[in-house]
Design a protein around this motif. Structure first.
Motif, short mmCIF file in Angstrom:
data_model
loop_
_atom_site.label_atom_id
_atom_site.label_comp_id
_atom_site.label_asym_id
_atom_site.label_seq_id
_atom_site.Cartn_x
_atom_site.Cartn_y
_atom_site.Cartn_z
N VAL A 179 0.86 -1.19 0.00
CA VAL A 179 0.00 0.00 0.00
C VAL A 179 0.89 1.23 0.00
O VAL A 179 1.74 1.40 0.89
N HIS A 180 0.69 2.10 -1.01
CA HIS A 180 1.44 3.36 -1.10
C HIS A 180 0.49 4.52 -0.83
O HIS A 180 -0.49 4.73 -1.57
N VAL A 181 0.77 5.25 0.24
CA VAL A 181 -0.03 6.43 0.61
C VAL A 181 0.78 7.66 0.22
O VAL A 181 1.78 7.98 0.88
N PRO A 182 0.38 8.39 -0.83
CA PRO A 182 1.16 9.55 -1.26
C PRO A 182 0.93 10.76 -0.38
O PRO A 182 0.00 10.79 0.44
N LYS A 183 1.75 11.76 -0.55
CA LYS A 183 1.55 13.01 0.18
C LYS A 183 0.27 13.70 -0.27
O LYS A 183 -0.36 14.42 0.50
N GLU A 226 13.97 -4.95 -2.29
CA GLU A 226 14.95 -5.09 -3.37
C GLU A 226 14.27 -5.38 -4.71
O GLU A 226 14.80 -5.03 -5.77
N ALA A 227 13.10 -5.99 -4.69
CA ALA A 227 12.40 -6.30 -5.95
C ALA A 227 11.65 -5.10 -6.49
O ALA A 227 11.49 -4.97 -7.72
N THR A 228 11.21 -4.19 -5.62
CA THR A 228 10.38 -3.05 -6.06
C THR A 228 11.13 -1.72 -6.06
O THR A 228 10.71 -0.79 -6.76
N GLY A 229 12.19 -1.60 -5.27
CA GLY A 229 12.89 -0.32 -5.13
C GLY A 229 12.18 0.64 -4.19
O GLY A 229 12.53 1.83 -4.14
N LEU A 230 11.19 0.18 -3.44
CA LEU A 230 10.46 1.00 -2.47
C LEU A 230 10.90 0.63 -1.05
O LEU A 230 11.05 -0.56 -0.73
N ARG A 231 11.09 1.63 -0.22
CA ARG A 231 11.43 1.39 1.18
C ARG A 231 10.13 1.23 1.98
O ARG A 231 9.25 2.09 1.93
N ALA A 391 7.17 4.86 -10.67
CA ALA A 391 6.15 5.89 -10.42
C ALA A 391 5.85 6.00 -8.92
O ALA A 391 5.77 7.11 -8.37
N LEU A 392 5.70 4.88 -8.25
CA LEU A 392 5.44 4.90 -6.81
C LEU A 392 6.64 5.42 -6.03
O LEU A 392 6.47 6.15 -5.04
N ALA A 393 7.86 5.07 -6.48
CA ALA A 393 9.06 5.54 -5.79
C ALA A 393 9.21 7.05 -5.88
O ALA A 393 9.83 7.67 -5.00
#
Length: 406
Positions: A179-183, A226-231, A391-393
């Protein structure tokens, strides 16, 4: 010439009676009393103002009513400040403000106590450890939500009621959701297929749910990063019984099925159409693969059900009903495992972000392949998946042509 003998003077001033015979007083015959003549009366008196004689005054009384001598101010002494006028004591008014203040204070203390109790009930694990070469912080907030096949705490009767199939060895993940919650903008919910073939640090390439079996939450988090590049910023994990308990706490969740689902392995036989699913049926619904697209349909069902569950959990019918809200919050807290740095208010923020109007998708898929030692695996479309996660990163919305709903 007056007669000789002793002269008698009467006390009333009248002339003495003549007693020619010199008789004794007792021998003198009584005479009728004489009426006083008018000219003998006292003259008419006129009222005169009273003037007291100073010599007859009482000295103590005189001192009492005498005017006090003027006060003499000592030389070089500051003048005495005038006394402030006396103010009337205000009338006592109804202390509604005080009562309302006390009531609000009691409610605030009760709320703080409830929050502390629920936050203390969370099961915390070290799910987000630092490791060499870890992905740097990325904008926005990223959650990794895991539904495990853990049967911990279930009795044999409960395992049978939930159709869990008994103990199947090491704990694995039935559900992996990012789940990505943007600003600003819409929240994005991404389903990561559990059979995704990805590199697992220290174990080579394998299905992503094998990372959870090999090293638990920490290794799964590292594999996803490591697979997505998202922390990953937050972690939440729930087992079978916890999921069913949350659904029952909100009174069931309404879902609409285009086709009937009959899956004895998942313990469900659901007709087509809209219906309320209780705990055991809801668990079977998000686990079943007895559909045309198998695991892809399963991920769609999971996202659909997650949206419906969170929508009901944050609705006024639940949020404003303490008899439904308290069991939901307390059962959720006891059923979840979160990272050591996570708190109940972080979970509340996640629920609010997922309450509706979000983007739901899955990782771009290239196909399936049989791999020795891993069986049939799902392959990502690397080129499209790279654009997808970039895009998510960068805290941007995913391009529409990269969104996959089935």
């Amino acid at each position: 010439m007056p007669p000789e003998g002793p002269t008698v003077i009467r006390r009333d001033g009248r002339p003495p009676q003549q007693n020619p015979a010199n008789q004794a007083w007792s021998q003198v015959p009584p005479q009728a009393p004489q009426q006083p003549r008018r000219e003998d009366w006292a003259p008419t008196q006129r009222p005169q103002p009273f003037q007291d004689d100073p010599r007859r005054r009482d000295p103590q009384r005189q001192a009492k009513y005498a005017p006090a001598p003027p006060r003499r101010t000592p030389p070089n002494a500051p003048p005495r400040p005038p006394e402030p006028p006396k103010q009337r004591r205000p009338r006592k008014r109804r202390s509604w403000g005080k009562r309302i203040g006390i009531t609000l204070l009691v409610l605030l203390l009760a709320l703080a106590g409830a929050v502390y109790y629920v936050d203390s009930s969370l099961n915390r694990i070290d799910a987000l450890p630092d490791y060499a070469g870890r992905v740097a912080d990325t904008p926005g907030t990223n959650w990794l939500i895991v539904g495990s096949d853990s049967r911990e705490g279930l009795t044999p009767e409960q395992e049978q009621a939930l159709a869990t199939g008994g103990d199947t060895g090491p704990k694995r993940t039935d559900t992996v959701i990012l789940v990505h919650v943007p600003k600003s903008g819409k929240t994005t919910m991404v389903s990561i297929p559990r059979d995704s073939y990805v590199p697992i640090p220290g174990y080579g390439s394998d299905k992503i749910n094998a990372a959870f079996a090999f090293g638990g939450a920490p290794l799964l988090v590292q594999t996803v990063e490591e697979a997505t590049g998202l922390r990953i910023d937050h972690y939440a994990e729930i087992g079978f019984s916890g999921f069913a308990g949350i659904v029952d706490a909100v009174g069931g969740v309404n879902v609409c099925l285009a086709q009937p689902i009959d899956d004895p392995l998942a313990g469900i036989n659901l007709p087509a159409g809209c219906q309320d699913l209780k705990g055991s049926d809801a668990l079977g619904f998000v686990r079943t693969r007895a559909t045309a697209l198998a695991d892809l349909d399963r991920m769609n069902n999971q996202r659909q059900f997650m949206s419906a569950l969170l929508s009901k959990a944050t609705s006024p019918s639940t949020f404003l009903n303490p008899f439904r809200l308290w069991p939901l919050v307390s059962d959720t807290a006891k059923s979840l495992q979160v990272d050591e740095g996570d708190h109940i208010w972080n979970l509340a923020s996640l629920a609010w972000a997922l309450r509706g109007g979000m983007t739901t998708t899955t990782v771009p898929v290239a196909g399936f392949e049989d791999v020795d030692g891993s069986g049939n695996v799902l392959l990502w479309d690397k080129a499209r998946a790279s654009q997808f996660f970039d895009a998510l990163a960068n805290d941007q919305q995913i391009p529409q042509d990269l969104i996959t709903t089935g």
